[in-house]
Structure formats: structure tokens, C-alpha cells
Write an enzyme that holds these catalytic residues in place. Structure first.
Site, PDB file in Angstrom:
ATOM      1  N   LYS A   1       2.120  -3.794   6.518  1.00  0.00           N
ATOM      2  CA  LYS A   1       2.549  -3.764   5.102  1.00  0.00           C
ATOM      3  C   LYS A   1       4.049  -3.487   5.022  1.00  0.00           C
ATOM      4  O   LYS A   1       4.764  -4.116   4.240  1.00  0.00           O
ATOM      5  CB  LYS A   1       1.776  -2.686   4.322  1.00  0.00           C
ATOM      6  CG  LYS A   1       0.304  -2.992   4.155  1.00  0.00           C
ATOM      7  CD  LYS A   1       0.084  -4.196   3.269  1.00  0.00           C
ATOM      8  CE  LYS A   1      -1.362  -4.610   3.173  1.00  0.00           C
ATOM      9  NZ  LYS A   1      -1.560  -5.942   2.608  1.00  0.00           N
TER      10      LYS A   1
ATOM     11  N   TYR B   1      -2.117  -1.405  10.788  1.00  0.00           N
ATOM     12  CA  TYR B   1      -2.354  -1.997   9.460  1.00  0.00           C
ATOM     13  C   TYR B   1      -1.215  -1.611   8.516  1.00  0.00           C
ATOM     14  O   TYR B   1      -0.594  -2.459   7.870  1.00  0.00           O
ATOM     15  CB  TYR B   1      -3.701  -1.526   8.879  1.00  0.00           C
ATOM     16  CG  TYR B   1      -3.778  -1.722   7.383  1.00  0.00           C
ATOM     17  CD1 TYR B   1      -3.931  -2.999   6.851  1.00  0.00           C
ATOM     18  CD2 TYR B   1      -3.654  -0.648   6.496  1.00  0.00           C
ATOM     19  CE1 TYR B   1      -3.962  -3.192   5.464  1.00  0.00           C
ATOM     20  CE2 TYR B   1      -3.692  -0.829   5.125  1.00  0.00           C
ATOM     21  CZ  TYR B   1      -3.842  -2.099   4.612  1.00  0.00           C
ATOM     22  OH  TYR B   1      -3.860  -2.295   3.250  1.00  0.00           O
TER      23      TYR B   1
ATOM     24  N   SER C   1       0.840  -1.200   0.000  1.00  0.00           N
ATOM     25  CA  SER C   1       0.000   0.000   0.000  1.00  0.00           C
ATOM     26  C   SER C   1       0.872   1.247   0.000  1.00  0.00           C
ATOM     27  O   SER C   1       1.988   1.238   0.540  1.00  0.00           O
ATOM     28  CB  SER C   1      -0.851  -0.027   1.273  1.00  0.00           C
ATOM     29  OG  SER C   1      -1.411   1.235   1.520  1.00  0.00           O
TER      30      SER C   1
HETATM   31  P1  NAD Z   1     -10.624  -7.739   0.812  1.00  0.00           P
HETATM   32  O1  NAD Z   1     -10.873  -7.742   2.278  1.00  0.00           O
HETATM   33  O2  NAD Z   1     -11.776  -7.585  -0.106  1.00  0.00           O
HETATM   34  O3  NAD Z   1      -9.834  -9.070   0.391  1.00  0.00           O
HETATM   35  C1  NAD Z   1      -8.926  -9.705   1.250  1.00  0.00           C
HETATM   36  C2  NAD Z   1      -9.317 -11.168   1.332  1.00  0.00           C
HETATM   37  O4  NAD Z   1      -8.403 -11.831   2.213  1.00  0.00           O
HETATM   38  C3  NAD Z   1     -10.715 -11.380   1.906  1.00  0.00           C
HETATM   39  O5  NAD Z   1     -11.457 -12.177   0.999  1.00  0.00           O
HETATM   40  C4  NAD Z   1     -10.480 -12.090   3.225  1.00  0.00           C
HETATM   41  O6  NAD Z   1     -11.513 -13.013   3.532  1.00  0.00           O
HETATM   42  C5  NAD Z   1      -9.137 -12.756   2.983  1.00  0.00           C
HETATM   43  N1  NAD Z   1      -8.360 -13.031   4.197  1.00  0.00           N
HETATM   44  C6  NAD Z   1      -8.051 -12.172   5.203  1.00  0.00           C
HETATM   45  N2  NAD Z   1      -7.307 -12.798   6.134  1.00  0.00           N
HETATM   46  C7  NAD Z   1      -7.143 -14.083   5.712  1.00  0.00           C
HETATM   47  C8  NAD Z   1      -6.486 -15.215   6.246  1.00  0.00           C
HETATM   48  N3  NAD Z   1      -5.862 -15.187   7.428  1.00  0.00           N
HETATM   49  N4  NAD Z   1      -6.518 -16.366   5.552  1.00  0.00           N
HETATM   50  C9  NAD Z   1      -7.159 -16.450   4.351  1.00  0.00           C
HETATM   51  N5  NAD Z   1      -7.813 -15.413   3.808  1.00  0.00           N
HETATM   52  C10 NAD Z   1      -7.802 -14.231   4.477  1.00  0.00           C
HETATM   53  O7  NAD Z   1      -9.523  -6.620   0.543  1.00  0.00           O
HETATM   54  P2  NAD Z   1      -8.993  -6.005  -0.820  1.00  0.00           P
HETATM   55  O8  NAD Z   1      -9.414  -4.602  -0.873  1.00  0.00           O
HETATM   56  O9  NAD Z   1      -9.290  -6.921  -1.940  1.00  0.00           O
HETATM   57  O10 NAD Z   1      -7.432  -5.998  -0.507  1.00  0.00           O
HETATM   58  C11 NAD Z   1      -6.563  -7.016  -0.958  1.00  0.00           C
HETATM   59  C12 NAD Z   1      -5.164  -6.710  -0.467  1.00  0.00           C
HETATM   60  O11 NAD Z   1      -4.774  -5.427  -0.949  1.00  0.00           O
HETATM   61  C13 NAD Z   1      -5.050  -6.636   1.053  1.00  0.00           C
HETATM   62  O12 NAD Z   1      -3.808  -7.196   1.434  1.00  0.00           O
HETATM   63  C14 NAD Z   1      -5.058  -5.155   1.335  1.00  0.00           C
HETATM   64  O13 NAD Z   1      -4.390  -4.826   2.526  1.00  0.00           O
HETATM   65  C15 NAD Z   1      -4.325  -4.616   0.124  1.00  0.00           C
HETATM   66  N6  NAD Z   1      -4.645  -3.213  -0.160  1.00  0.00           N
HETATM   67  C16 NAD Z   1      -5.942  -2.841  -0.313  1.00  0.00           C
HETATM   68  C17 NAD Z   1      -6.248  -1.491  -0.538  1.00  0.00           C
HETATM   69  C18 NAD Z   1      -7.682  -1.040  -0.679  1.00  0.00           C
HETATM   70  O14 NAD Z   1      -7.942   0.135  -0.508  1.00  0.00           O
HETATM   71  N7  NAD Z   1      -8.627  -1.916  -0.998  1.00  0.00           N
HETATM   72  C19 NAD Z   1      -5.215  -0.542  -0.613  1.00  0.00           C
HETATM   73  C20 NAD Z   1      -3.900  -0.968  -0.482  1.00  0.00           C
HETATM   74  C21 NAD Z   1      -3.615  -2.314  -0.250  1.00  0.00           C
HETATM   75  N1  UFG Z   2     -12.843  10.345   3.611  1.00  0.00           N
HETATM   76  C1  UFG Z   2     -13.840  11.218   3.986  1.00  0.00           C
HETATM   77  N2  UFG Z   2     -14.960  10.686   4.550  1.00  0.00           N
HETATM   78  C2  UFG Z   2     -15.126   9.354   4.780  1.00  0.00           C
HETATM   79  C3  UFG Z   2     -14.088   8.472   4.378  1.00  0.00           C
HETATM   80  C4  UFG Z   2     -12.952   9.013   3.802  1.00  0.00           C
HETATM   81  O1  UFG Z   2     -13.733  12.429   3.831  1.00  0.00           O
HETATM   82  O2  UFG Z   2     -16.156   8.958   5.331  1.00  0.00           O
HETATM   83  C5  UFG Z   2     -11.637  10.904   2.986  1.00  0.00           C
HETATM   84  C6  UFG Z   2     -10.388  10.643   3.786  1.00  0.00           C
HETATM   85  O3  UFG Z   2     -10.180  11.660   4.719  1.00  0.00           O
HETATM   86  C7  UFG Z   2      -9.319  10.589   2.703  1.00  0.00           C
HETATM   87  C8  UFG Z   2     -10.069  10.093   1.459  1.00  0.00           C
HETATM   88  O4  UFG Z   2     -11.449  10.260   1.746  1.00  0.00           O
HETATM   89  O5  UFG Z   2      -8.869  11.865   2.431  1.00  0.00           O
HETATM   90  C9  UFG Z   2      -9.790   8.661   1.168  1.00  0.00           C
HETATM   91  O6  UFG Z   2     -10.005   7.904   2.352  1.00  0.00           O
HETATM   92  P1  UFG Z   2      -9.981   6.317   2.365  1.00  0.00           P
HETATM   93  O7  UFG Z   2     -10.218   5.882   3.781  1.00  0.00           O
HETATM   94  O8  UFG Z   2     -10.859   5.778   1.301  1.00  0.00           O
HETATM   95  O9  UFG Z   2      -8.501   6.015   1.911  1.00  0.00           O
HETATM   96  P2  UFG Z   2      -7.131   6.417   2.584  1.00  0.00           P
HETATM   97  O10 UFG Z   2      -6.366   7.176   1.549  1.00  0.00           O
HETATM   98  O11 UFG Z   2      -7.265   7.006   3.900  1.00  0.00           O
HETATM   99  O12 UFG Z   2      -6.595   4.948   2.842  1.00  0.00           O
HETATM  100  C10 UFG Z   2      -5.909   4.294   1.882  1.00  0.00           C
HETATM  101  C11 UFG Z   2      -6.101   2.779   1.926  1.00  0.00           C
HETATM  102  C12 UFG Z   2      -5.478   2.199   3.138  1.00  0.00           C
HETATM  103  C13 UFG Z   2      -4.111   2.772   3.401  1.00  0.00           C
HETATM  104  C14 UFG Z   2      -4.136   4.271   3.389  1.00  0.00           C
HETATM  105  C15 UFG Z   2      -2.805   4.932   3.572  1.00  0.00           C
HETATM  106  O13 UFG Z   2      -7.464   2.430   1.913  1.00  0.00           O
HETATM  107  O14 UFG Z   2      -5.349   0.812   2.898  1.00  0.00           O
HETATM  108  O15 UFG Z   2      -4.606   4.680   2.134  1.00  0.00           O
HETATM  109  O16 UFG Z   2      -2.904   6.300   3.414  1.00  0.00           O
HETATM  110  F1  UFG Z   2      -3.618   2.351   4.590  1.00  0.00           F
END
Ligand code: NAD
Ligand code: UFG
Length: 332
Positions: free
Chosen positions: A155, A151, A125
Site C-alpha cells: 500500500k 501487504y 489503508s
Molecule cells: P476483497 O478481497 O473483498 O476485494 C478485492 C477484490 O480484488 C476481490 O474481488 C479480488 O478477487 C480482486 N482481485 C485481487 N487481485 C486481483 C487481480 N490481480 N486482478 C483482478 N482482481 C483482483 O477486499 P476488500 O475488503 O473489498 O478490499 C478492497 C481494497 O481495499 C483492497 O485493495 C484492500 O487492500 C483495501 N483495504 C481493505 C481493508 C479491509 O479491511 N477490508 C482495509 C484497508 C484497505
Molecule cells: N483481533 C482479535 N482477534 C481476532 C482478530 C482480530 O482480537 O481473531 C483484534 C486485533 O488484535 C485488532 C482488532 O481485532 O486489535 C482488529 O483486527 P483486524 O485484523 O480486523 O484489523 P487490523 O486493525 O489488524 O487490520 C487492519 C486492516 C488491514 C491493515 C491493518 C493495519 O484489516 O488491512 O489494519 O493496521 F493492514
């Protein structure tokens, strides 16, 4: 890289990646404990690709279960999505996050070592950049300083573990993908972000406000050093993100290679609200609220390295993501 195991493959990003990989002819298998996803996603992947990936309901922490998967799988590559991702929950329950995300990854790496699987792509991330003076992140910048929540620290720690494992075994290849803010869903509207429980991220909250399940959106702060005062993020359409994984799988190199996956363009929260209102034709109730602790004013990717080395760049816009989100909502 023919046979690929997706951990967390029934989740939001994993399921979209499964579709892109299957459509390119890869053999995809999925491992997930279904903590934050639903088994019905497999039906939808099958409907969209004509193929149903083999599925293992296994937890990363279940070493015996994991070994069985690897004993059967003969994988060339693991794409490791599985993990917990709720920032606020990680602050309340850090041990859960270290155990699930870090110990889970160690179990996975041990299985890979035992069964001779030498390639991994990891879902990292932009959060690993922590506090920086610049708002545009480049892969060569330092990581780990000023990460505000457990969290994000998981990462960073997992990235370091992967670097150490690759340093100890020169035949091991690691790609670290640093995602910016994934939004949107498959244009069919069949699959999308469907978290079990209360969402944390902006777009899933906007979706709940649009459906009337949350009365209004709180815009966290309008006094940041940005043109309209609200936070700026680099929103990336999840289909572009999924294609980034295909590009990474096709360009695996020895050692550790790190790529930002983002568009390079920033959108403020206010701009996002305006675009959503324009695309949906409906006002989105919102109000300005206090800043959210730990938020940075601006976080945007420098995506040039992925473009140069993976021949990948984003093709879809925030408007595309909103349009596809509305298609998904209308399908629910
Ligand atoms: P998600 O929660 O939809 O998918 C993650 C999946 O992992 C889920 O299906 C969950 O059931 C499974 N899981 C969690 N712990 C587990 C375990 N111990 N064993 C087996 N399965 C497990 O999330 P996503 O948005 O698809 O994210 C995927 C990856 O990308 C994650 O590692 C997340 O941290 C990373 N990521 C997501 C975002 C975002 O904003 N969505 C941003 C940056 C990084
Ligand atoms: N925001 C609002 N209202 C809400 C939710 C979010 O104003 O109810 C704003 C936040 O302040 C931020 C933007 O929308 O400025 C995006 O927020 P998100 O929570 O969607 O995303 P972030 O950028 O905070 O988080 C993302 C990833 C995380 C990661 C993080 C690191 O989802 O996995 O970036 O900055 F850890």
C-alpha cells in the site's frame, strides 16, 4: 466523472461502492479476477439498484486482457480496489503480494496512460502510517516507517508510485483513500463480506464464531495501554465507506489528494464483543490470547480533512454495522 471502472468491484468494498455509485446515476463497470469474490454479487447489485454493471473477468496482471477492457471502456475514472489483503499470507508469500498488488497497479496505470484515463481513486489503508507516537492519524503524518508486513508495504509503495506518476503528468489526478477498519454490510443483508477461505479480520471471525464454525474468538492481548487493555480500532460501516468514494469521485482535483476514511471514534475488541452479544442476544464464546505480532494498541482516524474537503463524514455506528451483519448472516 460519468463512466467509472471499478477494479476489484465484485469484492466486499467494491460491491458496496458500486451500489452507491449506480444509485447516484454513474455508469459503473467492474473488472475482477474473482480470486476473492463471487460472480453472483452482480445479481445482488442488480437486485438492489435495478442495473447490472458490465463485468470483465480479467486479472490485473493480464496486460492484453486489461487493454481490451480499456479499449472498449472510455472511462473517466478508475476506482482501484483490486488487490490481495491477507496480512499473514503476505508475510509467508511476499512476492505474491508485490506481484499482484504492485505490478498489477503498474499494469493498470500503463493502460490508463495509453487510453488517456486521467483520474484514479486508490484503496489504501491506515497501515501506511506504520508506527507513530500518537494514536490518532492525520494525513500529514509520515508514512512507511515501521510497517510490519508486506501487504502494508504494498500500500505504501503504491501510494509512492501514484505520487510519482502525478508529478510527471500534471493532468493526472489521484485520490488516495486510507481506510480504517471496514465492517458491516448493506442493510438489505443481501451482500456482505464473504471471503473465500479463512478470514483474518475481527468481524468475519466473530461471524464464524456466532455461526459455530469457529469454537471461540481469541482476543489478541489484554495488556495494551488502553482502558480495558484490548486493542482499539476505528471501525467504519462499509456503506459509509462506499459513500466516501462517491464523495471523492464528485470532488476530484488535480494532483494528489489524500484522505482518511474513518469515524474518528475508537472501539476496543472487548467493547466489540459486548456490543455483538447485546445486538445478537447470544453469548459470543471468547478467551484472552497472546498478543498478535505486529498489532498496534490504538489506531483511530482524524477524519476532519474528508469532512472539510469532501463534505463527507460517517453517519452509521458500530451497532448499525453489527445489526446489518446479523441481517446478512440470517440471509445466508
Ligand atoms: P476483497 O478481497 O473483498 O476485494 C478485492 C477484490 O480484488 C476481490 O474481488 C479480488 O478477487 C480482486 N482481485 C485481487 N487481485 C486481483 C487481480 N490481480 N486482478 C483482478 N482482481 C483482483 O477486499 P476488500 O475488503 O473489498 O478490499 C478492497 C481494497 O481495499 C483492497 O485493495 C484492500 O487492500 C483495501 N483495504 C481493505 C481493508 C479491509 O479491511 N477490508 C482495509 C484497508 C484497505
Ligand atoms: N483481533 C482479535 N482477534 C481476532 C482478530 C482480530 O482480537 O481473531 C483484534 C486485533 O488484535 C485488532 C482488532 O481485532 O486489535 C482488529 O483486527 P483486524 O485484523 O480486523 O484489523 P487490523 O486493525 O489488524 O487490520 C487492519 C486492516 C488491514 C491493515 C491493518 C493495519 O484489516 O488491512 O489494519 O493496521 F493492514
Amino acid at each position: 466523472m460519468k463512466r467509472i471502472l471499478l477494479t476489484g468491484g465484485t469484492g466486499y468494498i467494491g460491491s458496496h461502492t458500486a451500489i452507491e455509485l449506480i444509485n447516484k446515476g454513474y455508469d459503473v463497470e467492474i473488472l475482477d479476477n474473482l480470486f476473492n469474490s463471487k460472480i453472483t454479487v452482480l445479481d445482488k447489485i442488480e437486485k438492489l439498484t435495478g442495473k447490472r454493471p458490465k463485468f470483465y473477468e480479467v486479472d490485473l496482471l493480464d496486460k492484453e486482457g486489461m487493454e481490451k477492457v480499456f479499449a472498449e471502456g472510455h472511462y473517466d475514472l478508475v476506482i482501484h480496489f483490486a488487490g490481495l489483503k491477507a496480512v499473514a499470507e503476505s508475510v509467508k508469500n511476499p512476492l505474491l503480494y508485490y506481484k499482484n498488488n504492485v505490478s498489477g497497479t503498474v499494469n493498470l496505470l500503463e493502460c490508463m496512460k495509453e487510453y488517456g484515463v486521467k483520474n484514479i481513486i486508490f484503496s489504501s489503508s491506515a497501515t501506511v502510517y506504520g508506527q507513530q507516537k500518537e494514536s490518532r492519524m492525520v494525513e500529514t503524518m509520515s508514512t512507511g516507517n515501521g510497517i510490519t508486513n508486506p501487504y502494508g508495504k504494498t500500500k505504501f509503495v503504491i501510494e509512492e508510485i501514484l505520487k510519482d506518476v502525478a508529478a510527471a503528468d500534471e493532468t493526472f489526478s489521484v485520490v488516495i483513500l486510507r481506510y480504517f477498519n471496514p465492517v458491516g454490510n448493506h442493510p438489505s443483508g443481501l451482500i456482505g463480506e464473504d471471503p473465500n477461505g479463512i478470514p483474518n479480520n475481527l468481524m468475519p471471525i466473530i461471524m464464524k464464531v456466532y455461526r459455530g464454525e469457529i469454537p471461540e474468538l481469541n482476543i489478541y492481548g489484554d495488556d495494551y495501554q488502553t482502558p480495558d487493555g484490548t486493542c482499539i480500532r476505528d471501525y467504519i460501516h462499509v456503506v459509509d465507506l462506499a459513500k466516501g468514494h462517491v464523495a471523492a469521485a464528485e470532488n476530484m482535483k488535480s494532483g494528489v489528494n489524500i484522505y482518511n476514511l474513518g469515524s474518528g471514534r475508537g472501539t476496543s475488541v472487548k467493547e466489540m464483543v459486548d456490543l455483538f452479544e447485546k445486538c445478537s442476544g447470544k453469548p459470543l464464546p471468547h478467551k484472552i490470547a497472546e498478543r498478535r505480532e505486529g498489532d498496534l494498541g490504538e489506531l483511530v482516524a482524524e477524519p476532519g480533512k474528508a469532512e472539510k474537503e469532501l463534505n463527507w463524514k460517517t453517519e452509521l455506528t458500530v451497532e448499525d454495522a453489527i445489526r446489518d451483519t446479523l441481517a446478512y448472516l440470517n440471509n445466508l
